[in-house]
Write an enzyme that holds these catalytic residues in place. Structure first.
Site, short mmCIF file in Angstrom:
data_model
loop_
_atom_site.label_atom_id
_atom_site.label_comp_id
_atom_site.label_asym_id
_atom_site.label_seq_id
_atom_site.Cartn_x
_atom_site.Cartn_y
_atom_site.Cartn_z
N LYS A 14 0.83 -1.21 0.00
CA LYS A 14 0.00 0.00 0.00
C LYS A 14 0.86 1.26 0.00
O LYS A 14 0.64 2.19 -0.77
CB LYS A 14 -0.93 0.04 1.22
CG LYS A 14 -1.83 -1.17 1.38
CD LYS A 14 -2.69 -1.08 2.62
CE LYS A 14 -1.93 -1.01 3.93
NZ LYS A 14 -1.18 -2.24 4.26
N ARG A 89 -9.64 0.85 9.18
CA ARG A 89 -9.15 -0.49 9.49
C ARG A 89 -10.13 -1.32 10.26
O ARG A 89 -9.83 -2.45 10.60
CB ARG A 89 -7.88 -0.33 10.33
CG ARG A 89 -6.63 -0.67 9.55
CD ARG A 89 -5.50 -0.33 10.48
NE ARG A 89 -4.36 -1.13 10.25
CZ ARG A 89 -3.31 -0.71 9.56
NH1 ARG A 89 -3.30 0.45 8.96
NH2 ARG A 89 -2.27 -1.48 9.47
N ARG A 123 11.81 -6.10 4.78
CA ARG A 123 11.72 -4.63 4.71
C ARG A 123 12.74 -3.97 5.65
O ARG A 123 12.94 -4.41 6.79
CB ARG A 123 10.33 -4.15 5.10
CG ARG A 123 10.24 -2.62 5.13
CD ARG A 123 8.82 -2.10 5.14
NE ARG A 123 8.03 -2.64 6.21
CZ ARG A 123 6.71 -2.47 6.28
NH1 ARG A 123 6.06 -1.78 5.37
NH2 ARG A 123 6.04 -2.99 7.29
N ARG A 156 11.48 -2.11 11.12
CA ARG A 156 10.36 -1.58 11.91
C ARG A 156 10.10 -2.54 13.07
O ARG A 156 10.10 -3.75 12.87
CB ARG A 156 9.10 -1.48 11.04
CG ARG A 156 8.76 -0.06 10.65
CD ARG A 156 7.69 0.02 9.61
NE ARG A 156 6.42 -0.58 10.00
CZ ARG A 156 5.30 -0.50 9.27
NH1 ARG A 156 5.31 0.17 8.12
NH2 ARG A 156 4.19 -1.06 9.67
N ARG A 167 -0.45 -8.87 13.48
CA ARG A 167 -0.99 -7.93 12.48
C ARG A 167 -1.84 -8.67 11.44
O ARG A 167 -2.88 -8.17 11.02
CB ARG A 167 0.15 -7.17 11.80
CG ARG A 167 0.77 -6.12 12.72
CD ARG A 167 2.16 -5.73 12.27
NE ARG A 167 2.16 -5.01 11.02
CZ ARG A 167 3.22 -4.91 10.22
NH1 ARG A 167 4.35 -5.49 10.55
NH2 ARG A 167 3.14 -4.21 9.10
#
Ligand code: AP5
Ligand code: MG
Length: 209
Positions: A14, A89, A123, A156, A167
């Site tokens: 996203k 969300r 990431r 992160r 998540r």
């Protein structure tokens, strides 16, 4: 006027797509995750309250997220449209948004969980300029260093495996029901979010036509 939502699981791409498409559409890219991470970094009262929820991979309470988003939407650059990334969300957020905004499109990112886990574990981000890298699909030119400013890249905190599991569960339980919510309102445009970033960008462009 472009009032667009990008809806999709963690790691679906996203943020990567929003950065590109917001530029093309000439609207601001509003990521509640980015707004919350800035508040955490600045150690504001809201950021201090959000931090523990984010590290654990849980949603931050609706009242805090709505406050930070409404303040951002009131800024002049958002008057002519926006691209929302990571909001709403859950159903309560979608209903709250519906009271102060009329959306044009909701683009949903379809992707298998195995790809999400790989993208998230690979990431890396720059703590200085927030540029996003990926060890397999978008490595920095010099290992572990930001191409733009040379800072040491970091992971992160919520990309650690325990938080990723939470998540994905939170997405399935609380966010995925929004697909049906927006489908019945005829706003939903699903796209295949696997493939290269450029391939996905072209699919999003088509979905926004
Ligand atoms: P948020 O920051 O929104 O995180 P997220 O939704 O979990 O999504 P990500 O940012 O992890 O993934 P992305 O889809 O943006 O993927 P990206 O483009 O980076 O939220 C974080 C937390 O904040 C939440 O858990 C919650 O605590 C809180 N929060 C935020 N909004 C909230 C709300 N509304 N209510 C309550 N709490 C809220 O890509 C991922 C990686 O893959 C990158 O390395 C990228 O380079 C790579 N990549 C991207 N596209 C491709 C591709 N096509 N091929 C290969 N690699 C790719
Ligand atoms: Mg993101």
């Amino acid at each position: 006027m472009h009032r667009v939502v990008f809806l999709g699981p963690p790691g679906a791409g996203k943020g990567t797509q929003a950065a590109q498409l917001a530029h093309e559409l000439g609207v601001p890219h509003l990521s509640t995750g980015d707004l919350l991470r800035s508040a955490v970094a600045a150690r504001t009262p809201l950021g201090l309250e959000a931090d523990g929820h984010m590290r654990a991979g849980r949603l931050v309470p609706d009242d805090l997220v709505l406050k930070i988003l409404r303040e951002r939407l009131e800024q002049p650059d958002a008057k002519a449209g926006y691209l929302l990334d990571g909001f709403p969300r859950n159903l309560a957020q979608a209903e709250a948004l519906g009271k102060f905004a009329e959306l044009d499109r909701v683009v949903s990112f379809d992707i298998v969980p195995e790809l999400l886990v790989r993208r998230l574990s690979d990431r890396r981000v720059c703590p200085t300029c927030q540029s996003v890298y990926n060890l397999s699909s978008k490595p920095p030119k010099v290992p572990d260093r930001c191409d733009a400013d040379g800072s040491s890249l970091v992971q992160r905190p919520d990309d650690r495996p325990e938080a990723v599991t939470t998540r994905l569960k939170v997405y399935a339980e609380q966010t995925a029901p929004l697909l049906e919510y927006y489908r019945t309102r005829r706003l939903l445009r699903p796209i295949d979010a696997s493939g290269t970033p450029d391939e996905v960008t072209e699919r999003v462009r088509q979905a926004l036509r």
